[in-house]
Design an enzyme around this catalytic site. Sequence first.
Site, short mmCIF file in Angstrom:
data_model
loop_
_atom_site.label_atom_id
_atom_site.label_comp_id
_atom_site.label_asym_id
_atom_site.label_seq_id
_atom_site.Cartn_x
_atom_site.Cartn_y
_atom_site.Cartn_z
N ASP A 97 0.86 -1.19 0.00
CA ASP A 97 0.00 0.00 0.00
C ASP A 97 0.89 1.22 0.00
O ASP A 97 2.04 1.14 0.39
CB ASP A 97 -0.80 0.04 1.31
CG ASP A 97 -2.07 -0.76 1.19
OD1 ASP A 97 -2.31 -1.26 0.10
OD2 ASP A 97 -2.79 -0.90 2.20
N ASP A 118 -4.27 -2.66 5.10
CA ASP A 118 -4.72 -2.16 6.40
C ASP A 118 -6.24 -2.14 6.47
O ASP A 118 -6.80 -2.20 7.53
CB ASP A 118 -4.16 -0.77 6.68
CG ASP A 118 -4.43 0.17 5.52
OD1 ASP A 118 -5.14 -0.24 4.58
OD2 ASP A 118 -3.92 1.30 5.54
N ASP A 135 -9.04 -5.34 2.40
CA ASP A 135 -7.79 -6.00 1.96
C ASP A 135 -7.75 -7.45 2.40
O ASP A 135 -6.84 -8.19 2.03
CB ASP A 135 -6.57 -5.29 2.55
CG ASP A 135 -6.38 -3.91 1.94
OD1 ASP A 135 -6.79 -3.74 0.78
OD2 ASP A 135 -5.86 -3.02 2.61
#
Length: 1211
Positions: free
Chosen positions: A460, A781, A785
Amino acid sequence: MGDLTNSDYYSKNQRNDGSSNHEGGFGVSVMELRELMELRGSEAVVKIQEDYGDMDGLCQRLKTSPTEGLTGDVTDLDKRKEVYGENLIPPKKPKTFLQLVWEALQDVTLIILEVAALISLGLSFYQPPGGDSGESCGTAAAGAEDEGEAEAGWIEGAAILLSVVCVVLVTAFNDWSKEKQFRGLQSRIELEQKFQVVRGAQVIQLPVADIVVGDIAQIKYGDLLPADGVLIQGNDLKIDESSLTGESDHVKKAADRDPMLLSGTHVMEGSGRMLVTAVGVNSQTGIIFTLLGAGEPGEEEKKEKKVKKQDGAAAMEMQPLKSAEGGEMEEKEKKKANVSKKEKSVLQGKLTKLAVQIGKAGLVMSAITVIILVLYFAVDNFVLQKRPWLTECTPIYVQYFVKFFIIGVTVLVVAVPEGLPLAVTISLAYSVKKMMKDNNLVRHLDACETMGNATAICSDKTGTLTTNRMTAVACYVGDVHYKEIPDPGLLSVKSLDILVNAISLNSAYTTKILPATKEGGLPMQVGNKTECGLLGLVLDLKRDYQPVRNQIPEEKLYKVYTFNSVRKSMSTVIKLPDGSFRMYSKGASEIVLKKCTKILNQEGEPRLFRPRDKDEMVKKVIEPMACDGLRTICVAYRDFPGDPEPLWDNENDILNELTAVCVVGIEDPVRPEVPSAIVRCQRAGITVRMVTGDNINTARAIAIKCGIIHPGEDFLCIDGKEFNRRIRNEKGEVEQERMDKVWPKLRVLARSSPTDKHTLVKGIIDSCLTEQRQVVAVTGDGTNDGPALKKADVGFAMGIAGTDVAKEASDIILTDDNFSSIVKAVMWGRNVYDSISKFLQFQLTVNVVAVIVAFTGACITQDSPLKAVQMLWVNLIMDTFASLALATEPPTEALLKRKPYGRNKPLISSTMTKNILGHGIYQLVIIFSLLFVGEQIFDIDSGRHAPLHSPPSEHYTIIFNTFVLMQLFNEINARKIHGERNVFDGIFRNPIFCSIVFGTFAIQIVIVQFGGKPFSCTPLDLEKWGWCTFLGLGELVWGQVIATIPNSKLRFLRGAGQLTKKNEMPGDEDMNEDNEEIDHAERELRRGQVLWFRGLNRIQTQIRVVNAFRSSLYEGLEKPDSRPSIHNFMTHPEFRIEDTTPHIPLIDDTDLEEDPALRMIPQSQAGSQPQSPNKNNNAVDSGINLTVDTTSKSAASSSPSSPLHSLETSL
């Protein structure tokens, strides 16, 4: 009024008290609450109204306030815990030390040894009747009675028992400390999870275990509910209850429709407040756990057996990882029963295999040893010397046979590498402990080792690569683009008011900016970081958001459309005093601007916002901001009439025709340590890809700052739309072929949805482009996900920003959310692999030498030069101490300078084979020289052919001592496995290693000088010690000699390595067995139990096939239809050509492993026949037939193996 309700409440309470026992003065009993929680939907609403009037009534009975929560008074909290239980599910009791000892005693070899030792003990006390029987029993009794030595006959038996006790205690202690570490880890993970609760009108973060019945909990997107409760007030709340019900659809919750919230379920959208009604064992999850028997030992035992195989990793998953992980556990349990194999990591799979193979070899050797000894003795005594079997001599003969048996067993003990599994657990446990310090909280043991093989990381952007401290640095308000935050005087009051209201109200009320804790520090940002950036903008404009919020508290918000990955925006509706409605919206600028039809001008009045204005705005404002790496957020609003009231559920009409207020550029600076970490990754052969929800220009700017992409390289930066266009066919299905065209060059995927992330990870993992399967790590997070984290080989969740759902799906939690911690994890993972290899190299050398010495010694001199007790001591240093010493080497930067090994690299590399054979030869030469000419060299009595119970000889003591010292110095050699010259490099960074080497040396001195009869040792003088040490030191010199020989010179060695690997570790040959349905991980573990019987069978079939189908060979070629999939066959034309050349490398099939064309053979077929004679027909097992095999192949006039293969398949 207050008094009235109070007295009313008390009278109610008294009334109730009579009817049912309400414990502790609360108006509701545990059972009532449990029954309430079992209802769903409207039933529950009705029940609450019937029994309690409404939610407030229930709150009163539980003595709590719906707005202010509990007072937080300690006695009150304790009382609640006493009455309603604590929010813990009691873990199962750890095994006691004695249980562990008992388990260690179950080892078969140890049991055999104990039995042998007891027989030997019993017989040593037996005195044959009659004094003269000594003569008649022949060689058997000669010398047995020397100087009362017979009295010492019991010592050997006792010593064996003693050493068995030692081994058992050491093993048990290791298990115990491992267990303890897991418990520690467990509690660490449990303490990590906190939850927001209202106490005394303050919102505080509490550890989940401290939540009590009656608490008011604040729930928001991404939470994993820690207890059961009833919803008091909610906005747009959707819950994923699949962990309990198995229904994958999200359930909408509302206080008036379906207010029941259950522990262990995930909040997928929205926010709200709930009254906690059941905790711990009384919650729905807790009830399931009790059924599973988390508390009851009886149940536990059964489950224990089921899960026995999966060592540590399972122990960890057995207990609820968070007290809330309910229904999933139940399913996991069911699965676990079926797929116990899944638990083993790749490495453990390879090692278990190896240990079993070596064990089998050892068993054969020891059996042969015993048989030879017994036969030799019998033939010598009864045939050659024609002695009769005398009854009074029987005990003496039996004693001899027992001695032979003990020798056989010791060969077996030395051959079986018990240390292998131990080394893995020690190494992994050690790494896990140390990784804690590097901010990696490992949840699944094997993730640690998988990480060492990682070839790709999908990371990310926000918070991982950047600091996640959002600050607004630019904005566009009232037709002016300000490069920095303007002075509030420059803006019109109208625009400013709308902007401040829009930001203050249309953000989670849990998001706040608190004053800095330290002098001169930055203000603390609590909650969603992007919202913090916007609130920061309000403060920079010299306004305050708190008064605005106080004016309209959260309960008064009319409707909230919370942020989710589909909307990419958040909107809040408020009711204005005149009865009309106003909706504030904020979100990704390109998305919100599309829905705007007006924009505020400099005076703060709305003017038309035409499509061409939008395009201009995108070019002039949004793109320049994005190219500076800013995230752009657009703030807008819309007014609705109060009558008729709009249809709020019709989202598309509501979120439209907005009026834009401003566009804010929010900066999230790159973490300073990230660029260097990414360079290290790229050096280590790991590709870093950035997957982010941000605008593509922002993403590209950040990727350049991080060093993920370098200008001028050939790479792809695309957004989610383009990505999907490229990988999907007309029907919208993802095609692996299209995927393979995209992923190798893809470096940045912007504006991606969670499904895109999952698709990408799956695509990379399933790809067959590279000869090794890609091993992918993913960071995440958000709640969404979860699927990608689960799919990846290693999932990293963010410890600070991560939602509980993400943590639940992950393997490793990054406690500092930092990308550079991932690099540390890679380093540790590679270190685990190397430690195991070091240990293997050492262990196998000792095994080979000890077994050969014991075997030949026994066959030639009727007595093993290394006695049982000595063997056990060698076994102890080899197995237990060495695994400790070599498995705890700290990692070095050098580990990151090589490419990843890949999943199917054999454990024993050619360098290691070279070292094992080289050192083995050196040790054997020395030992046999000492054994057969040692007495002349040192001018001492020969120890060979010593009768039963004779005193220990100096000769054999020297052999034993030299042997151990050679192992000690070889342990130093074993520290390097890539052929490095300096074996002492960094040796003092590992105190454990040093202390073990010196400790072993000291104990060895004690054993030799004072070990006496039990250890069959005689004290040696200094000169002989000098010689022994000198021969030991020779190992280091010899190590240098071996290092000089280049691997390329030793072509045969690769073959030998291959053969030893085949013999001891058919690691991946059988990977393709058992067709394709099994996924990779499983295939890794379904290795060939079949191997042993296969060899012969297979060759006969082949000969039959070749003869029968010699004629139809070429027809086979014409019809590739017999392949499982034509598509596979046709897409790789080179495969056909390759395959028509007969592949018969008898020994060296490393080339075969590296030959991508051959790897393409469709799996199900490759499994059903050898790709080269040696691939499955274990060359060693079927050694005799190899020639037949070759000729049969060539007999078919170098028959192309493909048709033969397909024919065999069809057979």
